[in-house]
Scaffold this motif. Structure first.
Motif, PDB file in Angstrom:
ATOM      1  N   SER A 106      95.866  89.920 112.336  1.00 37.37           N
ATOM      2  CA  SER A 106      94.709  89.860 113.231  1.00 37.37           C
ATOM      3  C   SER A 106      93.801  91.073 113.016  1.00 37.37           C
ATOM      4  CB  SER A 106      95.186  89.800 114.682  1.00 37.37           C
ATOM      5  OG  SER A 106      94.100  89.831 115.563  1.00 37.37           O
ATOM      6  N   ALA A 107      94.389  92.237 112.885  1.00 35.30           N
ATOM      7  CA  ALA A 107      93.601  93.450 112.645  1.00 35.30           C
ATOM      8  C   ALA A 107      92.902  93.377 111.291  1.00 35.30           C
ATOM      9  CB  ALA A 107      94.495  94.687 112.727  1.00 35.30           C
ATOM     10  N   VAL A 108      93.563  92.799 110.304  1.00 42.29           N
ATOM     11  CA  VAL A 108      92.945  92.628 108.993  1.00 42.29           C
ATOM     12  C   VAL A 108      91.700  91.757 109.118  1.00 42.29           C
ATOM     13  CG1 VAL A 108      93.255  91.485 106.756  1.00 42.29           C
ATOM     14  CG2 VAL A 108      94.990  93.075 107.588  1.00 42.29           C
ATOM     15  N   TRP A 145      87.244  92.556 108.512  1.00 42.63           N
ATOM     16  CA  TRP A 145      86.190  91.854 107.775  1.00 42.63           C
ATOM     17  C   TRP A 145      84.835  92.104 108.411  1.00 42.63           C
ATOM     18  CZ3 TRP A 145      88.012  86.102 107.075  1.00 42.63           C
ATOM     19  CH2 TRP A 145      89.251  86.066 106.444  1.00 42.63           C
ATOM     20  N   GLN A 146      84.834  92.251 109.729  1.00 42.08           N
ATOM     21  CA  GLN A 146      83.590  92.416 110.478  1.00 42.08           C
ATOM     22  C   GLN A 146      83.173  93.878 110.585  1.00 42.08           C
ATOM     23  OE1 GLN A 146      82.481  89.400 111.054  1.00 42.08           O
ATOM     24  NE2 GLN A 146      84.451  88.569 110.467  1.00 42.08           N
ATOM     25  N   SER A 147      83.895  94.746 109.939  1.00 39.36           N
ATOM     26  CA  SER A 147      83.686  96.180 110.069  1.00 39.36           C
ATOM     27  C   SER A 147      82.288  96.620 109.637  1.00 39.36           C
ATOM     28  CB  SER A 147      84.737  96.914 109.222  1.00 39.36           C
ATOM     29  OG  SER A 147      84.478  98.283 109.194  1.00 39.36           O
ATOM     30  N   GLU A 148      81.786  97.610 110.339  1.00 40.98           N
ATOM     31  CA  GLU A 148      80.494  98.213 109.987  1.00 40.98           C
ATOM     32  C   GLU A 148      80.605  98.977 108.670  1.00 40.98           C
ATOM     33  OE1 GLU A 148      77.525  98.231 111.787  1.00 40.98           O
ATOM     34  OE2 GLU A 148      78.401  96.732 113.113  1.00 40.98           O
ATOM     35  N   ASP A 149      81.737  99.634 108.460  1.00 40.66           N
ATOM     36  CA  ASP A 149      81.937 100.450 107.265  1.00 40.66           C
ATOM     37  C   ASP A 149      82.664  99.622 106.211  1.00 40.66           C
ATOM     38  OD1 ASP A 149      82.477 102.309 105.321  1.00 40.66           O
ATOM     39  OD2 ASP A 149      83.290 103.812 106.690  1.00 40.66           O
ATOM     40  N   GLN A 191      85.017 101.474 103.628  1.00 44.81           N
ATOM     41  CA  GLN A 191      86.319 101.850 104.176  1.00 44.81           C
ATOM     42  C   GLN A 191      87.188 100.608 104.381  1.00 44.81           C
ATOM     43  OE1 GLN A 191      86.396 103.586 108.106  1.00 44.81           O
ATOM     44  NE2 GLN A 191      88.463 104.360 107.827  1.00 44.81           N
ATOM     45  N   ALA A 192      86.589  99.531 104.877  1.00 42.17           N
ATOM     46  CA  ALA A 192      87.348  98.299 105.101  1.00 42.17           C
ATOM     47  C   ALA A 192      87.916  97.766 103.792  1.00 42.17           C
ATOM     48  CB  ALA A 192      86.460  97.257 105.770  1.00 42.17           C
ATOM     49  N   VAL A 193      87.124  97.781 102.730  1.00 43.66           N
ATOM     50  CA  VAL A 193      87.603  97.302 101.428  1.00 43.66           C
ATOM     51  C   VAL A 193      88.786  98.144 100.961  1.00 43.66           C
ATOM     52  CG1 VAL A 193      87.000  97.118  98.971  1.00 43.66           C
ATOM     53  CG2 VAL A 193      85.464  96.188 100.713  1.00 43.66           C
ATOM     54  N   ASP A 239      91.814  87.113 101.477  1.00 39.09           N
ATOM     55  CA  ASP A 239      90.675  86.311 101.927  1.00 39.09           C
ATOM     56  C   ASP A 239      89.538  87.199 102.434  1.00 39.09           C
ATOM     57  OD1 ASP A 239      92.011  83.997 101.232  1.00 39.09           O
ATOM     58  OD2 ASP A 239      92.684  83.555 103.273  1.00 39.09           O
ATOM     59  N   GLY A 240      89.887  88.252 103.145  1.00 31.65           N
ATOM     60  CA  GLY A 240      88.869  89.162 103.641  1.00 31.65           C
ATOM     61  C   GLY A 240      88.128  89.863 102.524  1.00 31.65           C
ATOM     62  N   LEU A 241      88.861  90.322 101.543  1.00 34.00           N
ATOM     63  CA  LEU A 241      88.227  90.985 100.398  1.00 34.00           C
ATOM     64  C   LEU A 241      87.305  90.030  99.660  1.00 34.00           C
ATOM     65  CD1 LEU A 241      91.285  93.009  99.164  1.00 34.00           C
ATOM     66  CD2 LEU A 241      89.083  93.997  99.815  1.00 34.00           C
TER      67      LEU A 241
END
Length: 124
Positions: A16-18, A22-26, A29-31, A52-54
């Protein structure tokens, strides 16, 4: 959020946190965090969420997808990585050689089949 994605003992909470990352501003950093999770989390569902997020956020380099195909213990995740390689539209000797290697060496029938189907699509 990053700490929860990396360290929560509950795999569902990490997944869920992952997805929230995906919606992160940064994005940068998220990648970086998602790549770490993709290569290190012990749960297939969490690694799939990172994959999937990447792909959704930035697309994945062939080398990153190839690493998943060759090294991930979850066959369904390896199949997904083969599919993503196919969606990239790349062609060439490097890809053909890689797919042939997967067909010859992967222990899972579904992974070998996905690689074979992509090879057939490339050479109708």
């Amino acid at each position: 959020l990053a700490q929860k994605a990396l360290n929560d003992p509950d795999p569902e909470e990490r997944a869920s946190a992952v997805e929230e990352l995906w919606q992160s501003e940064d994005q940068r950093q998220a990648v970086a965090i998602l790549l770490k999770i993709l290569h290190n989390d012990r749960e297939g569902d969490v690694r799939r969420a990172a994959l999937d997020g990447l792909e959704e956020m930035a697309g994945l380099a062939f080398d990153t997808l190839a690493k998943v195909v060759l090294n991930d213990p979850d066959p369904s995740l390896r199949v997904r990585a083969v599919e993503l390689i196919g969606q990239r539209g790349e062609r060439g000797r490097k890809l053909v050689d890689f797919l042939k290697r997967v067909v010859k060496t992967d222990k899972d029938e579904d992974v070998r089949q996905a690689a074979m189907e992509l090879l057939e699509e490339m050479n109708p």
